[in-house]
Motif scaffolding. Structure first.
Motif, PDB file in Angstrom:
ATOM      1  N   TRP A 161       0.868  -1.160   0.000  1.00  0.00           N
ATOM      2  CA  TRP A 161       0.000   0.000   0.000  1.00  0.00           C
ATOM      3  C   TRP A 161       0.913   1.220   0.000  1.00  0.00           C
ATOM      4  O   TRP A 161       1.923   1.243   0.703  1.00  0.00           O
ATOM      5  CB  TRP A 161      -0.899   0.010   1.232  1.00  0.00           C
ATOM      6  N   LEU A 162       0.568   2.221  -0.790  1.00  0.00           N
ATOM      7  CA  LEU A 162       1.363   3.437  -0.865  1.00  0.00           C
ATOM      8  C   LEU A 162       0.523   4.645  -0.485  1.00  0.00           C
ATOM      9  O   LEU A 162      -0.647   4.746  -0.856  1.00  0.00           O
ATOM     10  CB  LEU A 162       1.904   3.647  -2.281  1.00  0.00           C
ATOM     11  N   VAL A 163       1.142   5.539   0.249  1.00  0.00           N
ATOM     12  CA  VAL A 163       0.571   6.843   0.548  1.00  0.00           C
ATOM     13  C   VAL A 163       1.502   7.829  -0.158  1.00  0.00           C
ATOM     14  O   VAL A 163       2.650   8.000   0.244  1.00  0.00           O
ATOM     15  CB  VAL A 163       0.524   7.106   2.066  1.00  0.00           C
ATOM     16  N   ILE A 164       1.022   8.417  -1.252  1.00  0.00           N
ATOM     17  CA  ILE A 164       1.842   9.326  -2.045  1.00  0.00           C
ATOM     18  C   ILE A 164       1.341  10.747  -1.823  1.00  0.00           C
ATOM     19  O   ILE A 164       0.191  11.057  -2.129  1.00  0.00           O
ATOM     20  CB  ILE A 164       1.799   8.967  -3.546  1.00  0.00           C
ATOM     21  N   ASN A 165       2.220  11.574  -1.276  1.00  0.00           N
ATOM     22  CA  ASN A 165       1.864  12.943  -0.914  1.00  0.00           C
ATOM     23  C   ASN A 165       2.612  13.940  -1.787  1.00  0.00           C
ATOM     24  O   ASN A 165       3.831  13.868  -1.914  1.00  0.00           O
ATOM     25  CB  ASN A 165       2.201  13.189   0.558  1.00  0.00           C
ATOM     26  N   TYR A 166       1.868  14.876  -2.362  1.00  0.00           N
ATOM     27  CA  TYR A 166       2.445  15.970  -3.138  1.00  0.00           C
ATOM     28  C   TYR A 166       2.524  17.201  -2.236  1.00  0.00           C
ATOM     29  O   TYR A 166       1.533  17.573  -1.607  1.00  0.00           O
ATOM     30  CB  TYR A 166       1.592  16.278  -4.372  1.00  0.00           C
ATOM     31  N   TRP A 167       3.703  17.816  -2.206  1.00  0.00           N
ATOM     32  CA  TRP A 167       3.956  18.943  -1.318  1.00  0.00           C
ATOM     33  C   TRP A 167       4.790  19.997  -2.040  1.00  0.00           C
ATOM     34  O   TRP A 167       5.369  19.739  -3.092  1.00  0.00           O
ATOM     35  CB  TRP A 167       4.690  18.471  -0.067  1.00  0.00           C
ATOM     36  N   ALA A 168       4.838  21.172  -1.453  1.00  0.00           N
ATOM     37  CA  ALA A 168       5.702  22.256  -1.936  1.00  0.00           C
ATOM     38  C   ALA A 168       6.138  23.063  -0.720  1.00  0.00           C
ATOM     39  O   ALA A 168       5.399  23.165   0.264  1.00  0.00           O
ATOM     40  CB  ALA A 168       4.953  23.145  -2.928  1.00  0.00           C
ATOM     41  N   ASP A 169       7.328  23.660  -0.797  1.00  0.00           N
ATOM     42  CA  ASP A 169       7.815  24.401   0.364  1.00  0.00           C
ATOM     43  C   ASP A 169       7.062  25.708   0.598  1.00  0.00           C
ATOM     44  O   ASP A 169       7.069  26.244   1.691  1.00  0.00           O
ATOM     45  CB  ASP A 169       9.325  24.629   0.293  1.00  0.00           C
ATOM     46  N   TRP A 170       6.353  26.216  -0.391  1.00  0.00           N
ATOM     47  CA  TRP A 170       5.559  27.428  -0.244  1.00  0.00           C
ATOM     48  C   TRP A 170       4.149  27.168   0.293  1.00  0.00           C
ATOM     49  O   TRP A 170       3.383  28.093   0.526  1.00  0.00           O
ATOM     50  CB  TRP A 170       5.477  28.175  -1.576  1.00  0.00           C
ATOM     51  N   CYS A 171       3.810  25.887   0.498  1.00  0.00           N
ATOM     52  CA  CYS A 171       2.458  25.468   0.915  1.00  0.00           C
ATOM     53  C   CYS A 171       2.404  25.332   2.442  1.00  0.00           C
ATOM     54  O   CYS A 171       2.983  24.395   3.004  1.00  0.00           O
ATOM     55  CB  CYS A 171       2.126  24.142   0.229  1.00  0.00           C
ATOM     56  N   ALA A 172       1.736  26.267   3.114  1.00  0.00           N
ATOM     57  CA  ALA A 172       1.664  26.251   4.584  1.00  0.00           C
ATOM     58  C   ALA A 172       1.034  24.963   5.128  1.00  0.00           C
ATOM     59  O   ALA A 172       1.576  24.370   6.076  1.00  0.00           O
ATOM     60  CB  ALA A 172       0.917  27.482   5.088  1.00  0.00           C
ATOM     61  N   PRO A 173      -0.090  24.472   4.585  1.00  0.00           N
ATOM     62  CA  PRO A 173      -0.649  23.221   5.102  1.00  0.00           C
ATOM     63  C   PRO A 173       0.299  22.027   4.909  1.00  0.00           C
ATOM     64  O   PRO A 173       0.304  21.095   5.717  1.00  0.00           O
ATOM     65  CB  PRO A 173      -1.942  23.021   4.307  1.00  0.00           C
ATOM     66  N   CYS A 174       1.116  22.079   3.848  1.00  0.00           N
ATOM     67  CA  CYS A 174       2.099  21.007   3.632  1.00  0.00           C
ATOM     68  C   CYS A 174       3.093  20.985   4.786  1.00  0.00           C
ATOM     69  O   CYS A 174       3.451  19.914   5.293  1.00  0.00           O
ATOM     70  CB  CYS A 174       2.853  21.217   2.320  1.00  0.00           C
ATOM     71  N   ARG A 175       3.532  22.156   5.209  1.00  0.00           N
ATOM     72  CA  ARG A 175       4.494  22.253   6.315  1.00  0.00           C
ATOM     73  C   ARG A 175       3.912  21.669   7.601  1.00  0.00           C
ATOM     74  O   ARG A 175       4.614  21.011   8.355  1.00  0.00           O
ATOM     75  CB  ARG A 175       4.898  23.703   6.545  1.00  0.00           C
ATOM     76  N   THR A 176       2.637  21.909   7.834  1.00  0.00           N
ATOM     77  CA  THR A 176       1.974  21.380   9.024  1.00  0.00           C
ATOM     78  C   THR A 176       1.801  19.867   8.927  1.00  0.00           C
ATOM     79  O   THR A 176       1.891  19.155   9.923  1.00  0.00           O
ATOM     80  CB  THR A 176       0.591  22.055   9.195  1.00  0.00           C
ATOM     81  N   GLU A 177       1.561  19.380   7.728  1.00  0.00           N
ATOM     82  CA  GLU A 177       1.270  17.965   7.489  1.00  0.00           C
ATOM     83  C   GLU A 177       2.513  17.072   7.542  1.00  0.00           C
ATOM     84  O   GLU A 177       2.407  15.889   7.895  1.00  0.00           O
ATOM     85  CB  GLU A 177       0.600  17.864   6.116  1.00  0.00           C
ATOM     86  N   ILE A 178       3.687  17.591   7.212  1.00  0.00           N
ATOM     87  CA  ILE A 178       4.907  16.776   7.111  1.00  0.00           C
ATOM     88  C   ILE A 178       5.191  15.978   8.393  1.00  0.00           C
ATOM     89  O   ILE A 178       5.473  14.777   8.301  1.00  0.00           O
ATOM     90  CB  ILE A 178       6.128  17.631   6.688  1.00  0.00           C
ATOM     91  N   PRO A 179       5.121  16.558   9.596  1.00  0.00           N
ATOM     92  CA  PRO A 179       5.372  15.740  10.789  1.00  0.00           C
ATOM     93  C   PRO A 179       4.403  14.556  10.926  1.00  0.00           C
ATOM     94  O   PRO A 179       4.779  13.483  11.397  1.00  0.00           O
ATOM     95  CB  PRO A 179       5.208  16.727  11.952  1.00  0.00           C
TER      96      PRO A 179
END
Length: 156
Positions: free
Chosen positions: A42-60
């Motif tokens: 099973w894979l969880v594939i996440n698309y992120w960008a360093d300018w994306c505030a919710p991405c920063r919160t989600e990474i941990p």
């Protein structure tokens, strides 16, 4: 060469080739990502960008999920939305605090992922390579674990 022998050789060659899918390119550290380390899980594939505030919160949360997933039949992978590569990808992933594998090559074509203009976006892929979920917005480790459990249960 007899017909039976040719059939056996053909079957054997087919089985070998079927197990050899293309590798996934390199990760944020420039290391090769072999297909054998990813396929069949099973894979969880996440698309992120360093300018994306919710991405920063989600990474941990994704780091936590990746750590919990070791040996449990699922794997977390990241993909930089902006297509960063090589040293730029490594630097951005480090700045974001990403502990899981970030693919330099986008696997969207491999899994027929729809392009999302919203970030973050996370896809759950089953062991056969079929997209089972597209989740828009910030995710939690608990929420993703619950979705994985439900989807795995459906598959049985």
């Amino acid at each position: 060469m007899g017909v039976r022998l040719r059939i056996l050789i053909g079957l054997f060659a087919g089985l070998i080739l079927a197990g050899c899918s293309a590798d996934y390119g390199t990760d944020q550290h420039g290391q090769k990502v072999p297909a054998a380390s990813i396929d069949g899980q099973w894979l969880v594939i996440n698309y992120w960008a360093d300018w994306c505030a919710p991405c920063r919160t989600e990474i941990p949360e994704l780091n936590r999920l990746a750590k919990e997933g070791k040996g449990k039949g699922y794997r977390v992978l990241g993909v930089n939305f902006d297509g960063l590569r090589d040293a730029d990808l490594g630097k951005s992933a480090q700045t974001m605090g990403i502990d899981f594998t970030v693919l330099a090559d986008d696997p969207a074509q491999r899994y027929e992922l729809p392009r999302s203009e919203a970030l973050p976006v996370t896809y759950i892929i089953d062991p056969e390579g079929k997209v089972r979920e597209q989740l828009l917005g910030e995710q939690t480790a608990a929420g993703l674990t619950a979705r994985l459990s439900a989807l795995r249960e459906e598959k049985r």
